[in-house]
Design an enzyme around this catalytic site. Sequence first.
Site, PDB file in Angstrom:
ATOM      1  N   HIS A 183     -29.631 -20.779  -0.144  1.00 34.13           N
ATOM      2  CA  HIS A 183     -29.328 -21.942  -0.942  1.00 34.13           C
ATOM      3  C   HIS A 183     -29.062 -21.256  -2.549  1.00 34.13           C
ATOM      4  O   HIS A 183     -29.175 -22.559  -3.252  1.00 34.13           O
ATOM      5  CB  HIS A 183     -30.272 -22.999  -0.679  1.00 34.13           C
ATOM      6  CG  HIS A 183     -30.167 -23.283   0.689  1.00 34.13           C
ATOM      7  ND1 HIS A 183     -31.091 -24.205   1.151  1.00 34.13           N
ATOM      8  CD2 HIS A 183     -29.348 -23.201   1.639  1.00 34.13           C
ATOM      9  CE1 HIS A 183     -30.860 -24.305   2.609  1.00 34.13           C
ATOM     10  NE2 HIS A 183     -29.579 -23.847   2.712  1.00 34.13           N
TER      11      HIS A 183
ATOM     12  N   CYS B  18     -19.383 -18.469 -10.183  1.00 27.13           N
ATOM     13  CA  CYS B  18     -18.037 -18.757 -10.080  1.00 27.13           C
ATOM     14  C   CYS B  18     -17.702 -19.060  -8.677  1.00 27.13           C
ATOM     15  O   CYS B  18     -17.739 -18.622  -7.886  1.00 27.13           O
ATOM     16  CB  CYS B  18     -17.088 -17.619 -10.555  1.00 27.13           C
ATOM     17  SG  CYS B  18     -15.625 -18.051 -10.512  1.00 27.13           S
TER      18      CYS B  18
ATOM     19  N   GLY C  59     -42.961 -22.136   6.391  1.00 28.13           N
ATOM     20  CA  GLY C  59     -43.125 -22.971   5.700  1.00 28.13           C
ATOM     21  C   GLY C  59     -41.472 -23.954   5.671  1.00 28.13           C
ATOM     22  O   GLY C  59     -40.987 -24.307   4.546  1.00 28.13           O
ATOM     23  N   THR C  60     -40.860 -24.052   6.671  1.00 23.96           N
ATOM     24  CA  THR C  60     -39.721 -24.572   6.807  1.00 23.96           C
ATOM     25  C   THR C  60     -39.689 -25.597   7.819  1.00 23.96           C
ATOM     26  O   THR C  60     -40.116 -25.582   9.238  1.00 23.96           O
ATOM     27  CB  THR C  60     -38.334 -23.878   7.080  1.00 23.96           C
ATOM     28  OG1 THR C  60     -37.103 -24.408   7.014  1.00 23.96           O
ATOM     29  CG2 THR C  60     -38.322 -22.907   8.276  1.00 23.96           C
ATOM     30  N   SER C  61     -39.116 -26.918   7.637  1.00 31.97           N
ATOM     31  CA  SER C  61     -38.780 -27.923   8.610  1.00 31.97           C
ATOM     32  C   SER C  61     -37.669 -27.777   9.657  1.00 31.97           C
ATOM     33  O   SER C  61     -37.695 -28.488  10.693  1.00 31.97           O
ATOM     34  CB  SER C  61     -38.645 -29.394   7.888  1.00 31.97           C
ATOM     35  OG  SER C  61     -37.314 -29.267   6.946  1.00 31.97           O
TER      36      SER C  61
END
Length: 272
Positions: free
Chosen positions: A133, A141, A206-208
């Site tokens: 992300h 660019c 630590g990720t949903s």
Amino acid sequence: MTPLDPSTLQAIDRAAALLARARHTVVLAGAGMSKESGIPTFRGDGGLWTVNGEPPLNQYETFAADPRRWWERRLEEAVQPSEFASAIDTAQPNAGHLALAELERIGAVSHLITQNIDDLHRRAGQTSITEIHGNRHWMRCVSCGMRWPKAEFIIDAAELPPRCPQAGCGGIVKSDTVMFGEPIPPEALERCARETRRADCFMTIGTSAVVYPAAGYPIDATRRGVPLIEINPEETPLTPLAVVVVRASSGEALPALIDRLRAHREGSTTAP
Ligand code: APR
């Protein structure tokens, strides 16, 4: 910090046994890793969006429709950064980041796919990493994909939106952070897919696991029979696919994982 309960310690030991046997472990990290650095998560208990509601999902459409206006608003916001922006800019890597970088250093983690834009993994020493992300401290660019550290990219408020200085390009330059609705740079997607294909062990931390394509990589791996380890204080949609679930924070679980992995490597323990 309260000591980890026996069932969590047993799960960590089983995770260590899987890492000890694997040759190419890939990790998917999320905002939970940075919570112990003072950066709020988006979802889950106390998350930014749990409290304030989800942001608009058409951010990139708004940017593309009027990049000059988007940039004018960005420069205005920079004068009075949001609480979230201030939390990111003052955050330091926590014990979880440092332990994950150590797992890479001792050959137990081959690649990290992170959804976090806060740069804390790199500052902790992680090197084999895809920031799917983007990274808040870089500019990109949108035409040629060229990237610059934010500190090295001069923005002229009289010439907005900033244009790519690459010869023959002239595309619009924006923050490297991927907005909702923005195409993820193809080279990042290719690297994530390649590392996932090579994985013989996958760990989510630590990720949903509700945002794609990131959440798809651990699922793709389990479809090939690759064992999945989940480290998260809360349940996620991937929990049913995990062979080991560590219900703890990353700052507690990852240092303990290193200790158990060393024990497995020295052969001083058998996996329960
Ligand atoms: N250690 C580990 N995990 C934690 C901790 C902790 N100390 N505290 C909370 N968590 C877990 C929560 O239980 C939750 O499952 O971290 C997860 C955070 O989930 P999200 O806030 O949804 O973050 P993430 O999964 O990274 O979101 C993915 O969504 O909005 C987009 O671009 C944004 O990259 C983000 C993506």
